[in-house]
Write a protein that holds these residues in place. Structure first.
Motif, PDB file in Angstrom:
ATOM      1  N   VAL A  58       1.730 -15.567  -4.690  1.00  0.00           N
ATOM      2  CA  VAL A  58       1.240 -14.314  -5.061  1.00  0.00           C
ATOM      3  C   VAL A  58      -0.150 -13.876  -4.950  1.00  0.00           C
ATOM      4  O   VAL A  58      -1.010 -14.966  -4.902  1.00  0.00           O
ATOM      5  CB  VAL A  58       1.683 -14.240  -6.524  1.00  0.00           C
ATOM      6  CG1 VAL A  58       1.241 -12.792  -7.203  1.00  0.00           C
ATOM      7  CG2 VAL A  58       3.067 -14.635  -7.064  1.00  0.00           C
ATOM      8  N   ILE A 126       4.487 -12.199  -3.126  1.00  0.00           N
ATOM      9  CA  ILE A 126       4.557 -10.789  -4.215  1.00  0.00           C
ATOM     10  C   ILE A 126       3.158 -10.630  -4.010  1.00  0.00           C
ATOM     11  O   ILE A 126       2.031 -11.347  -4.018  1.00  0.00           O
ATOM     12  CB  ILE A 126       4.856 -11.321  -5.659  1.00  0.00           C
ATOM     13  CG1 ILE A 126       6.552 -11.645  -5.414  1.00  0.00           C
ATOM     14  CG2 ILE A 126       4.756 -10.324  -6.421  1.00  0.00           C
ATOM     15  CD1 ILE A 126       6.755 -12.113  -6.934  1.00  0.00           C
ATOM     16  N   TRP A 155       8.008  -8.431  -2.953  1.00  0.00           N
ATOM     17  CA  TRP A 155       7.798  -7.266  -3.865  1.00  0.00           C
ATOM     18  C   TRP A 155       6.449  -7.034  -4.209  1.00  0.00           C
ATOM     19  O   TRP A 155       5.514  -7.776  -3.902  1.00  0.00           O
ATOM     20  CB  TRP A 155       8.351  -7.534  -5.479  1.00  0.00           C
ATOM     21  CG  TRP A 155       9.777  -7.456  -5.373  1.00  0.00           C
ATOM     22  CD1 TRP A 155      10.795  -8.548  -5.032  1.00  0.00           C
ATOM     23  CD2 TRP A 155      10.635  -6.490  -5.765  1.00  0.00           C
ATOM     24  NE1 TRP A 155      12.107  -8.133  -5.347  1.00  0.00           N
ATOM     25  CE2 TRP A 155      11.974  -6.826  -5.700  1.00  0.00           C
ATOM     26  CE3 TRP A 155      10.301  -5.249  -6.151  1.00  0.00           C
ATOM     27  CZ2 TRP A 155      12.970  -6.020  -6.118  1.00  0.00           C
ATOM     28  CZ3 TRP A 155      11.419  -4.532  -6.671  1.00  0.00           C
ATOM     29  CH2 TRP A 155      12.630  -4.499  -6.364  1.00  0.00           C
ATOM     30  N   ARG A 266       6.928  -0.599  -8.957  1.00  0.00           N
ATOM     31  CA  ARG A 266       7.530  -1.722  -7.841  1.00  0.00           C
ATOM     32  C   ARG A 266       8.266  -1.441  -7.056  1.00  0.00           C
ATOM     33  O   ARG A 266       8.738  -0.128  -6.889  1.00  0.00           O
ATOM     34  CB  ARG A 266       8.754  -2.380  -9.193  1.00  0.00           C
ATOM     35  CG  ARG A 266       8.308  -2.876 -10.371  1.00  0.00           C
ATOM     36  CD  ARG A 266       9.064  -3.556 -11.245  1.00  0.00           C
ATOM     37  NE  ARG A 266       8.712  -3.638 -12.923  1.00  0.00           N
ATOM     38  CZ  ARG A 266       9.218  -2.896 -13.646  1.00  0.00           C
ATOM     39  NH1 ARG A 266      10.035  -1.827 -13.214  1.00  0.00           N
ATOM     40  NH2 ARG A 266       8.426  -2.845 -14.917  1.00  0.00           N
ATOM     41  N   ARG A 268       9.993  -3.030  -3.035  1.00  0.00           N
ATOM     42  CA  ARG A 268      10.463  -3.948  -2.507  1.00  0.00           C
ATOM     43  C   ARG A 268      10.345  -3.763  -0.672  1.00  0.00           C
ATOM     44  O   ARG A 268      10.752  -2.694  -0.235  1.00  0.00           O
ATOM     45  CB  ARG A 268      11.891  -4.385  -2.568  1.00  0.00           C
ATOM     46  CG  ARG A 268      12.415  -5.692  -2.279  1.00  0.00           C
ATOM     47  CD  ARG A 268      13.810  -6.117  -2.648  1.00  0.00           C
ATOM     48  NE  ARG A 268      14.834  -5.101  -2.494  1.00  0.00           N
ATOM     49  CZ  ARG A 268      15.408  -4.988  -1.379  1.00  0.00           C
ATOM     50  NH1 ARG A 268      15.417  -5.956  -0.448  1.00  0.00           N
ATOM     51  NH2 ARG A 268      16.339  -4.199  -1.349  1.00  0.00           N
TER      52      ARG A 268
END
Ligand SMILES: C[S@@+](CC[C@H](N)C(=O)[O-])C[C@H]1O[C@@H](n2cnc3c(N)ncnc32)[C@H](O)[C@@H]1O
Length: 271
Positions: A58, A126, A155, A266, A268
């Protein structure tokens, strides 16, 4: 764009920072140790929702003094987190906090310069951010760059402070933004969505958090002016506290009107 790229060492740091010692002390007293944005670990969890962080690599854009970054490992089992920020004082505090908690093998804090993200294409699982990309005005360039560094299927998960529309800010909103004095580059939900779509993201979700923060901010103003005034004054001094009270006094009405509307975001990258 105004996003981050790798910086020189902290020794070359510009002293003219937005989040200096006073600001950090004040915000952490208000929002919790290591947190420079509201809501604590619970709001981080709500921002993440159902997205799986376990074992993932991340990036945390605008990691601040590190509380949120640590939560990504401690509460959400991220495999490794690279927290990036543009300002030396917050990076120093984040690094010290990570070390104190014995997490240096899982969390790296890097100071970066504004510019493209200093990561290879398709290298990150992410990209996360909590209330920091408000400082990056070019949302289209940011969305394209986040898309570039994400692995297919990865994401983008963020919380940010938005303005409800694309017109000129109302006089009340303009006064609030001026009072913040934090180089805010606020954008509308419409502009964020278009930027993410334009970059190629799918499953885009924007969740308005105005109702939640509207009430929280009212309580915060009460703490500053009433029940905890003495405590805040002893920490940052009367003139700094007066400045913060002016900011909160300007913020409460634009939250009440809905023009200031924090959101969860959010999206993707297609697999
Ligand atoms: C409101 S604080 C939030 C910090 C942290 N995410 C939290 O929630 O506690 C915003 C942070 O964004 C950082 N920042 C500002 N411009 C940035 C940029 N272009 N790239 C990365 N971070 C930036 C600031 O230095 C500051 O630490």
């Amino acid at each position: 764009m105004d996003g981050p790229e790798e910086a020189d060492s902290d020794d070359n740091a510009d002293d003219d920072v937005l989040y200096g010692e006073h600001e950090i002390v004040f915000l952490e007293e208000l929002w919790g140790e290591g947190f420079l944005s509201p809501g604590g670990p619970e709001e981080v969890a709500r921002t993440i929702g159902d997205i799986e962080f376990t074992g993932r690599l991340v990036v945390d854009i605008g990691c601040g003094s590190g509380g949120v970054t640590i939560t990504l490992v401690g509460d959400h089992a991220a495999g490794r987190v690279i927290g990036i920020d543009v300002e030396p004082p917050v990076c120093e505090q984040a690094r010290a906090r990570v070390e104190r908690q014995g997490l240096s093998d899982r969390i790296e804090i890097r100071r970066v310069s504004p510019g493209p993200l200093p990561f290879d294409d398709a290298s990150i699982d992410i990209v996360f951010s909590k209330d920091s990309i408000v400082h990056i005005p070019d949302k289209e360039a940011l969305a394209a760059d986040v898309f570039r560094v994400l692995r297919p299927g990865g994401w983008f998960v963020a919380s940010d402070w938005l303005i409800a529309h694309d017109d000129q800010p109302s006089p009340e909103m303009a006064a609030y933004i001026a009072a913040e004095d934090l180089d805010f580059g606020m954008a509308s939900p419409h502009r964020y969505r278009a930027a993410l779509e334009g970059a190629g993201f799918v499953d885009i979700e924007l969740v308005n958090r105005n109702e939640w923060y509207r009430d929280v901010a009212r309580d915060e103003l009460e703490r500053l002016t009433g029940s905890q005034r003495g405590r805040f004054e002893s920490l940052v001094g009367p003139s700094e506290l007066a400045r913060q009270i002016r900011t909160w006094t300007a913020m409460v009405p634009v939250l009440a009107s809905g023009e200031h509307c924090p959101h969860h975001i959010r999206a993707r990258r297609p697999a």
